[in-house]
Design an enzyme around this catalytic site. Sequence first.
Site, PDB file in Angstrom:
ATOM      1  N   LYS A   1      11.098   3.022  -1.437  1.00  0.00           N
ATOM      2  CA  LYS A   1      11.038   4.448  -1.749  1.00  0.00           C
ATOM      3  C   LYS A   1      10.894   4.690  -3.251  1.00  0.00           C
ATOM      4  O   LYS A   1      11.297   3.860  -4.055  1.00  0.00           O
ATOM      5  CB  LYS A   1      12.316   5.131  -1.244  1.00  0.00           C
TER       6      LYS A   1
ATOM      7  N   LYS B   1       2.955   4.563   0.853  1.00  0.00           N
ATOM      8  CA  LYS B   1       3.522   5.184   2.045  1.00  0.00           C
ATOM      9  C   LYS B   1       3.119   6.646   1.995  1.00  0.00           C
ATOM     10  O   LYS B   1       3.517   7.377   1.092  1.00  0.00           O
ATOM     11  CB  LYS B   1       5.041   5.042   2.047  1.00  0.00           C
TER      12      LYS B   1
ATOM     13  N   CYS C   1      38.578  20.919  19.704  1.00  0.00           N
ATOM     14  CA  CYS C   1      37.916  21.451  18.510  1.00  0.00           C
ATOM     15  C   CYS C   1      36.464  21.762  18.854  1.00  0.00           C
ATOM     16  O   CYS C   1      35.711  20.861  19.222  1.00  0.00           O
ATOM     17  CB  CYS C   1      37.987  20.424  17.380  1.00  0.00           C
TER      18      CYS C   1
ATOM     19  N   TYR D   1      -3.418   2.423   9.059  1.00  0.00           N
ATOM     20  CA  TYR D   1      -2.669   1.359   8.391  1.00  0.00           C
ATOM     21  C   TYR D   1      -2.062   0.328   9.337  1.00  0.00           C
ATOM     22  O   TYR D   1      -1.415  -0.605   8.888  1.00  0.00           O
ATOM     23  CB  TYR D   1      -1.591   1.916   7.471  1.00  0.00           C
TER      24      TYR D   1
ATOM     25  N   ASP E   1       2.921  10.495   2.931  1.00  0.00           N
ATOM     26  CA  ASP E   1       3.876  11.462   3.454  1.00  0.00           C
ATOM     27  C   ASP E   1       3.143  12.427   4.374  1.00  0.00           C
ATOM     28  O   ASP E   1       2.754  13.521   3.965  1.00  0.00           O
ATOM     29  CB  ASP E   1       4.534  12.204   2.284  1.00  0.00           C
TER      30      ASP E   1
ATOM     31  N   CYS F   1      41.751  21.756   9.951  1.00  0.00           N
ATOM     32  CA  CYS F   1      40.346  21.858  10.346  1.00  0.00           C
ATOM     33  C   CYS F   1      39.925  23.326  10.346  1.00  0.00           C
ATOM     34  O   CYS F   1      40.560  24.151  11.010  1.00  0.00           O
ATOM     35  CB  CYS F   1      40.170  21.252  11.732  1.00  0.00           C
TER      36      CYS F   1
ATOM     37  N   CYS G   1      39.161  24.589  14.191  1.00  0.00           N
ATOM     38  CA  CYS G   1      40.116  24.769  15.289  1.00  0.00           C
ATOM     39  C   CYS G   1      41.559  24.884  14.812  1.00  0.00           C
ATOM     40  O   CYS G   1      42.458  25.085  15.623  1.00  0.00           O
ATOM     41  CB  CYS G   1      39.994  23.627  16.295  1.00  0.00           C
TER      42      CYS G   1
ATOM     43  N   GLU H   1       0.861  -1.192   0.000  1.00  0.00           N
ATOM     44  CA  GLU H   1       0.000   0.000   0.000  1.00  0.00           C
ATOM     45  C   GLU H   1       0.890   1.232   0.000  1.00  0.00           C
ATOM     46  O   GLU H   1       2.064   1.140   0.343  1.00  0.00           O
ATOM     47  CB  GLU H   1      -0.945   0.001   1.216  1.00  0.00           C
TER      48      GLU H   1
ATOM     49  N   CYS I   1      39.532  15.800  11.692  1.00  0.00           N
ATOM     50  CA  CYS I   1      40.278  16.775  12.479  1.00  0.00           C
ATOM     51  C   CYS I   1      40.909  16.035  13.645  1.00  0.00           C
ATOM     52  O   CYS I   1      40.279  15.193  14.273  1.00  0.00           O
ATOM     53  CB  CYS I   1      39.313  17.838  12.985  1.00  0.00           C
TER      54      CYS I   1
HETATM   55  S1  IVH Z   1       3.295   0.775   8.606  1.00  0.00           S
HETATM   56  C1  IVH Z   1       5.809  -0.764  12.466  1.00  0.00           C
HETATM   57  N1  IVH Z   1       2.171   1.876   6.531  1.00  0.00           N
HETATM   58  O1  IVH Z   1       6.213   5.618   7.603  1.00  0.00           O
HETATM   59  C2  IVH Z   1       5.644   0.373  11.521  1.00  0.00           C
HETATM   60  N2  IVH Z   1       3.690   3.197   7.803  1.00  0.00           N
HETATM   61  O2  IVH Z   1       9.099   5.191   7.887  1.00  0.00           O
HETATM   62  C3  IVH Z   1       4.288   0.350  10.930  1.00  0.00           C
HETATM   63  N3  IVH Z   1       3.934   5.494   6.989  1.00  0.00           N
HETATM   64  O3  IVH Z   1       6.365   5.853  11.087  1.00  0.00           O
HETATM   65  C4  IVH Z   1       4.172   1.407   9.923  1.00  0.00           C
HETATM   66  N4  IVH Z   1       2.515   5.312   5.311  1.00  0.00           N
HETATM   67  O4  IVH Z   1       4.579   7.171   9.865  1.00  0.00           O
HETATM   68  C5  IVH Z   1       3.029   2.053   7.557  1.00  0.00           C
HETATM   69  N5  IVH Z   1       1.065   2.713   4.698  1.00  0.00           N
HETATM   70  C6  IVH Z   1       1.910   2.890   5.706  1.00  0.00           C
HETATM   71  C7  IVH Z   1       2.566   4.118   5.934  1.00  0.00           C
HETATM   72  C8  IVH Z   1       3.465   4.226   6.991  1.00  0.00           C
HETATM   73  C9  IVH Z   1       3.341   6.123   5.970  1.00  0.00           C
HETATM   74  C10 IVH Z   1       4.933   6.099   7.867  1.00  0.00           C
HETATM   75  C11 IVH Z   1       4.733   5.895   9.340  1.00  0.00           C
HETATM   76  C12 IVH Z   1       6.015   5.312   9.853  1.00  0.00           C
HETATM   77  C13 IVH Z   1       6.962   5.696   8.781  1.00  0.00           C
HETATM   78  C14 IVH Z   1       8.122   4.752   8.742  1.00  0.00           C
END
Ligand code: IVH
Length: 707
Positions: free
Chosen positions: A341, A144, A459, A253, A146, A435, A438, A142, A453
């Site tokens: 990513k 991620k 420093c 989620y 932002d 450096c 310092c 699913e 350094c």
């Molecule tokens: S699952 C045990 N699902 O990404 C962790 N996280 O980099 C369970 N996030 O802190 C997270 N979309 O804030 C999950 N579909 C998604 C997500 C998601 C965004 C974020 C979440 C997490 C961060 C980790």
Amino acid sequence: MRKPRNCSKTMSPPRKSATPGTVAALDPFKAEAEAKRLRAEISRHDIAYHQNDAPDIADADYDALKRRLEAIEEKFPHLATADSPTKKVGAAPLKEFAKVRHAVPMLSLANSFDDEDVTDFVARVRKFLLLPDSAPLEILAEPKIDGLSCSLRYEDGRLVQAATRGDGEEGEDVTQNVRTISSIPDMLPNDAPPVLEVRGEVYMTRADFAALNAAQLERGEKVFANPRNGAAGSLRQLDAGITARRPLRFFGYALGDVSSPIAATQEGIRQQLRKWGFETPTPATVAPDAGGLIAFHKKVYGERPDIPYDLDGVVYKVNSLEYQKRLGYISRSPRWATAHKFPAEQAETTVNDIIIQVGRTGVLTPVAELAPVNVGGVIVSRATLHNQDELARKDIRVGDHVIIQRAGDVIPQVVRSLTDKRSENSVPFAFPAICPECGSIALREEDEAATRCTGGLVCPAQAVERLRHFVSKHAFDIDGLGERIIKEFWDEGILRAPADIFRIAQHAESLKTRDGWGELSVGNLLEAIEARRSIGLDRFIYALGIRQVGQATARKLALHYETLPHLLHEMATMLDVDSPARQHLLSIDDIGPAVAEDVIAFFAEPQNKQVLADLQAELAIQPFTRPAVTESAVTGKTVVFTGTLSKMSRDEAKAQAEALGAKVAGSVSKNTQFLVAGEDAGSKLKKATELGVTVLTEDEWIALVRG
Ligand code: IVH
């Protein structure tokens, strides 16, 4: 509060409810029944509107329902519940957020950057679970989102607390703010378990973000850099009335604390959450293998412009919750999930200058100062050039036109120079031999990319960085000692070494007269410092900032040595390469020779010895307390695994042993209590037999840990 609707769907006429008479005519019993009915009806409309995008009532009628509920609650105040939909706006502003300790930590995700990382992830999971090739392994994918993660706690179906992630252990109480988000249900139906924590992301759509910024601009108020910042800035408002006017939404989620399971799979959790009125990230799929995940990632990446909110990748989660439980966690992230990513976003700009930054460990990092440029919604004005070799290899020069890129939270980097646009009189950058902070000599060790350094604690850059690390969240966690203050205190000689922090009280009177300081702020700072005189050994070790010793390694060291005197005593005998103490350090699982060298070198260094002695005089360093574990026959014992196990993978066996409070070592010594020998065990078995260590078969081990 609901957002104005912009959908053009035909609304069905309002459902006929008993013709409401005037509120004044209601007796308390009728009022109570009607308030209940109104709350349920408003919740139902919220679900229809937010979840299904299919409102079944016109705006004006929805508002009328809400107004009537308000009128009833005003006349019969005892009926006004804290979670009523009428409470979605206007709580009194707070002074600061209260802290909330998460019942179950909120973790982060490991990252995958390319297809190979994804294939590796799936292979790793299969290997850990010892799945034969014929066994299916479903993985849910699913987007991620932002945004900003948030944990919502429901007790007996009511939303009782909402908290931000914070450092994962402790977040901020944003309950009042979250109550204003209409896509978050206040109440759950009867089939929800008595305790349920729903975790997810608070976010803003791109369109809502643009509208918010336009309105902010018009009012002469602060504009946000991107939807994520907009969401974070809007949720973390001390006045929940402001949050209420911001277009926030929520995707569920994951789960935190739950009193009883609500599903057997991740997909099941999504379905159940939707039934209860939450939105879940879309699109989603369940794939049978890495190929399916990669194809989904590609599809979502392509559709990204049409998805109304910002995504920074795709999250993969092993679908079976039973498997998730077995896989468990490594350090701060689950073994059962990864974030794939999206590729980095790039932009062109020019290099105004190249400066050298000196870090906590003395590493000189070249940094390009850029003409500010928008890269994927974030204004970038600095980018790293990594180190001397990278800088030379890319031949980046002051004045160059360059391509820079950023991916997610990663520091922006300079990719390459557009040499055809280079001016004729440009010269290569000369990396300094001293450096810049310092004036000490900067040296490069053989086989190392970094130039360092040699100034150590003389420093300021290193000292200030070290002190900053020392008081940071996962170390001493002292609020009120920010980088700027540390730098000022350093310049004035108040703060030169870590132990000076605990002597700041001597300067209390003069501090109170500083610009911007007073009785209260000095009092708060001293109190925060005093509270940390007692500290766990794991945090203490982490705070020292030993190279390559992050939180996980610090915990391992604390677990093995238990007290600081024991650790120091052992370290003192380690300079002899064959010493048993050195062998013991190397036997700690996951501590390889390179890390061991850095640890030994740190404790052997005279300056550091002084720092430690001074700190010991100020602090009460607590022996490492193991995380709460189920006591078992192996708690506190040192275990070594060898040979091939057949019922579980070596990694799973290790993880299970650690969860039961055992120390897992990589080699056998006289400190070992158990050697678990699988098939084809070799030299370790021989050594264990020689030393008289108890040798267990895999089955005997399983019987032992099951108790
Ligand atoms: S699952 C045990 N699902 O990404 C962790 N996280 O980099 C369970 N996030 O802190 C997270 N979309 O804030 C999950 N579909 C998604 C997500 C998601 C965004 C974020 C979440 C997490 C961060 C980790």
